[in-house]
Design an enzyme around this catalytic site. Structure first.
Site, PDB file in Angstrom:
ATOM      1  N   ASP A 139       8.014  26.539 -33.323  1.00 26.00           N
ATOM      2  CA  ASP A 139       9.100  26.951 -34.206  1.00 26.00           C
ATOM      3  C   ASP A 139       8.613  26.710 -35.638  1.00 26.00           C
ATOM      4  O   ASP A 139       7.679  25.941 -35.858  1.00 26.00           O
ATOM      5  CB  ASP A 139      10.344  26.121 -33.899  1.00 26.00           C
ATOM      6  N   ASP A 148      16.193  26.162 -30.465  1.00 25.85           N
ATOM      7  CA  ASP A 148      14.920  26.083 -29.737  1.00 25.85           C
ATOM      8  C   ASP A 148      15.107  25.637 -28.288  1.00 25.85           C
ATOM      9  O   ASP A 148      14.162  25.732 -27.495  1.00 25.85           O
ATOM     10  CB  ASP A 148      13.972  25.095 -30.434  1.00 25.85           C
ATOM     11  N   CYS A 152       0.845  -1.193   0.000  1.00 19.20           N
ATOM     12  CA  CYS A 152       0.000   0.000   0.000  1.00 19.20           C
ATOM     13  C   CYS A 152       0.879   1.242   0.000  1.00 19.20           C
ATOM     14  O   CYS A 152       2.113   1.157   0.031  1.00 19.20           O
ATOM     15  CB  CYS A 152      -0.932   0.015   1.213  1.00 19.20           C
ATOM     16  N   CYS A 211       3.516   1.593   2.642  1.00 17.34           N
ATOM     17  CA  CYS A 211       4.744   0.820   2.410  1.00 17.34           C
ATOM     18  C   CYS A 211       5.717   1.605   1.548  1.00 17.34           C
ATOM     19  O   CYS A 211       6.915   1.707   1.859  1.00 17.34           O
ATOM     20  CB  CYS A 211       4.422  -0.506   1.716  1.00 17.34           C
ATOM     21  N   ASP A 241      12.674  21.842 -32.777  1.00 19.72           N
ATOM     22  CA  ASP A 241      13.513  20.693 -33.133  1.00 19.72           C
ATOM     23  C   ASP A 241      14.994  21.008 -33.193  1.00 19.72           C
ATOM     24  O   ASP A 241      15.806  20.118 -33.411  1.00 19.72           O
ATOM     25  CB  ASP A 241      13.072  20.120 -34.490  1.00 19.72           C
TER      26      ASP A 241
END
Length: 735
Positions: free
Chosen positions: A426, A631, A28, A31, A627
């Site tokens: 971009d 950026d 649980c 734990c 990409d």
């Protein structure tokens, strides 16, 4: 002589390392919280995160703290641990099969059947001593795990689900033994309550483990893509080798229908490759000589000779597996609130059960009923569902996303992405193909060939899309560029080098303005190109008096899916904007074509980051999609950075989400799976709390039999995981 203290202060901090453990024995949220505290107390541990659903611990350590020390700390806390590399994914140490449930059910059924008979007026209670004989092995043999784990929790000064089950069933069993020894009849015995509760809890944990295993199906599917061997061409012969023995630079032979074992470049042959399990692209993609292949994809119809460029942990597939595992192991911010609730939950429940016992006993004098009601409180309150609510949804959501080519780096990115209200794109390589071609070259002095030769010389070592377009044009026209010296990039502006003894600069209008280059001679031509959506670069010589040498005009097609991707985001109520380093005409043309209302042109990398940060400080939740290296600052500054995998590694490291194919439509998919996952988290937490908020008072007022409480508790965990598993049916834009 400097003091030791002063000397040590100048030493660099010890390097940090990440250790991943698989944890066994957790039942649980209490734990997982206890394991986390045990690991955090180990000297050298910087941070520790324990995930109940994956049964893993992600630990960041310094100062040479090793896995053995961490494992020892976990074992002292009463749990099992092994280093994650030593066990296959989704297999936790100490996991058991279904036989204990079968044995427990066989022993409990004779105890429960007479109870069911009473509902239809049939009386057939077993002899008390026979009841005890059936219940005892269930209580102390099959239920021994609850005593062991509960005892460990008590020794550590905390509580967990096992402690509640052990206390509750022991109370029912002990009351029954007491009544049996007093000579009371079978109708005063409650052996069936203790035995059936243990059986139901065992069944619930088994069903829960099976369901949790399904949430890790994405990891297992990715791991299954790794071939064990590769066919290496050596001295004219093809030799089968274990994949661990393949080296970078080896030529690997891949026959039609075989899975690609390595990342590499095609040296010979052409084929179509199925990359669906890696990128989510449903159609095979064509690859020919010079094209890149990814390990794990399937070769379609041609024989390929591939030169290996990445093996083992450096392959794209291995990086994908690491990203998905990392996302599933980490906690979402909302989980930290749940952890704080779980830390005090068990002690509060024990106190509540004690009050129920005393209240019923003192008010009615029926201490046997008081004990049963207290047992029901203890059993119904087990916090299993609470601990599983968030991680189960995150595991299912990140797994579904990975199958469709969306890699989510961590749970925080998944949680934040649901609230995105503005997406900044971009332009080049993100909304456009990123493969611009040279449309025109207009010299201010000299010839077109001289302009192209000088421009190609500056771009010779660059991988920028515009540079590749210049080099391709020079190659097509048979122009050999002269050597360039001291070539270097001017971030966000262009490039600089010395060619034939002349200091040359190639770049944007901004760069020309900074260098005070007079562009008036070609400005009308540049304006015409810009109005047509072309990107313009200028070539100038820098000397005593800077002079313009010419301009280059580039064209780049908009991606076929870009317009639909932007429209879908807008339908989702998300604003879109364009941030581009290109001129206003080029950026404006793309924005108009895609119906993006807001755009910024001629922006430097730091300007993109500044614009994104301005929106964030204004209370907006911003996603940046890009990409390239330029950026990266904006990706890092955004609430959520989204990188296209066809771009640079720098961009992908700065982003929280990586799209495995350069399709802008995946941006809306990423936001959609985030919204659905977050919805599942809220649903799960709601039901987990409802079970307790409704169940505990019912049990306290004597309206809930311990057997029904045990069934409800088991069902709560299974239902939470089952609800999360519905995310596996998500199909992205195809829905």
């Amino acid at each position: 002589m400097p003091s030791t203290a002063m000397h040590s202060a100048t030493l660099p901090p010890p390097p940090l390392a990440d250790v991943r453990l698989r944890i066994g024995g957790m039942t649980c949220a209490s734990c997982s919280s206890r394991v986390e505290k045990a690991l955090s107390r180990v000297p050298g541990v910087v941070s520790a995160e324990v995930n109940l659903a994956t049964e893993t611990a992600a630990v960041r350590v310094s100062g040479g703290t090793g896995a053995a020390t961490l494992i020892s700390a976990v074992e002292k806390a009463g749990y099992e641990a092994v280093e994650a590399l030593a066990t296959p994914a989704a297999e936790a140490p100490g996991s058991a099969g279904g036989w204990p449930i079968a044995v427990a059910a066989a022993l409990s059924l004779p105890l429960a059947l007479p109870m069911l008979g009473l509902l239809v007026g049939r009386h057939g209670m077993l002899n008390g001593w026979l009841q005890m004989a059936l219940a005892t092995p269930v209580q102390f043999w099959l239920g021994a795990r609850f005593y062991r784990a509960g005892w460990h929790a008590l020794r550590a000064g905390s509580g967990n689900m096992d402690l509640l089950v052990a206390l509750g069933t022991s109370a029912a069993y002990g009351l029954s033994v007491y009544e049996l020894l007093r000579g009371h009849g079978a109708q005063h015995l409650y052996f069936e309550a203790s035995a059936v509760v243990i059986t139901l809890v065992l069944l619930g944990k088994w069903l829960e483990a099976r369901a949790k295993r399904q949430t890790t199906a994405a990891i297992r599917a990715l791991n299954a893509l790794r071939p064990d061997t590769a066919r290496v061409r050596q001295d004219g012969r093809d030799v089968e080798r274990p994949i661990a023995e393949v080296r970078v630079g080896d030529i690997v032979v891949i026959k039609p229908g075989e899975r690609v074992p390595v990342d590499g470049t095609i040296e010979q042959g052409a084929s179509h490759l199925d990359e669906s399990l890696i990128t989510g692209e449903s159609l095979p993609v064509a690859r020919e000589r010079g094209g890149a292949v990814t390990g794990g994809s399937v070769n379609g119809d041609g024989l390929l000779l591939v030169r290996t460029r990445a093996i083992g942990a450096e392959t794209t597939l291995a990086r994908i597996v690491r990203l998905v595992e990392s996302a599933q192991a980490k906690k979402a911010p909302i989980q930290r609130l749940v952890d704080r609730v779980s830390a005090v939950f068990v002690p509060v429940v024990v106190v509540f059960a004690l009050l129920t016992l005393l209240g019923w006993g003192l008010a009615t004098g029926a201490w046997d009923a008081a004990i049963l009601n207290a047992v029901a409180v203890l059993v119904i309150a087990c916090p299993c569902a609470l601990g599983l609510a968030t991680p189960a949804a995150i595991m299912a959501g990140t797994g579904a996303a990975a199958r469709h080519g969306i890699l989510i780096k961590d749970a925080e990115a998944l949680e934040i992405a649901h609230a995105i209200d503005i997406v900044a794109f971009d332009k080049t390589g993100t909304l456009t193909e990123g493969r611009p071609s040279l449309v025109d070259a207009v010299p201010a002095v000299g010839s077109r060939a001289e302009l192209l030769a000088a421009s190609a010389a500056l771009q010779a070592g660059s991988e920028h899309p515009l540079a590749l377009a210049v080099l391709a044009a020079a190659r097509d026209e048979g122009i050999a560029p002269p050597p360039a010296h001291d070539a270097h990039a001017l971030p966000g502006r262009g490039t600089a080098a010395e060619v034939d003894g002349r200091a040359l600069r190639l770049g944007s209008s901004r760069l020309m303005d900074e260098l005070r280059v007079d562009r008036s001679a070609l400005q009308p031509r540049a304006d015409g190109f810009a109005a047509a959506g072309r990107t313009v670069s200028w070539l100038a010589e820098i000397g005593a008096a800077p002079r313009l040498l010419g301009l280059l005009a580039f064209g780049d097609a908009v991606k076929p899916t870009a317009a639909a991707a932007v429209a879908r985001l807008q339908r989702l109520g998300i604003e879109t904007m364009l941030l581009s380093g290109d001129n206003r005409g080029s950026a404006g043309a793309v924005a108009a074509a895609l119906r993006i209302g807001r755009f910024e042109s001629d922006v430097l990398p730091q300007d993109k980051a500044r614009i994104v940060d301005r929106f964030r400080r204004g209370g907006r939740v911003v996603a940046m999609v890009g990409d390239g290296i330029n950026d990266a600052p904006a990706l890092a500054a955004a609430s959520v950075g989204i990188a296209m995998s066809g771009g640079t590694d720098v961009a992908m490291h700065a982003a929280g989400i990586t799209l495995m194919r350069g399709d802008p439509a995946l941006v809306a998919d990423a936001i959609d799976i985030s919204r659905r996952s977050y919805r599942k988290i809220r649903q799960n937490l709601f039901w987990a709390f409802v079970y307790n908020v409704v169940g505990i008072p019912l049990a306290a007022f004597g309206l809930l039999n311990p057997v029904i409480a045990g069934a409800a508790m088991a069902f709560s965990s299974v239902s939470v995981v089952g609800n999360a598993l519905l995310l596996r049916r998500w199909k992205g834009d195809r829905e």
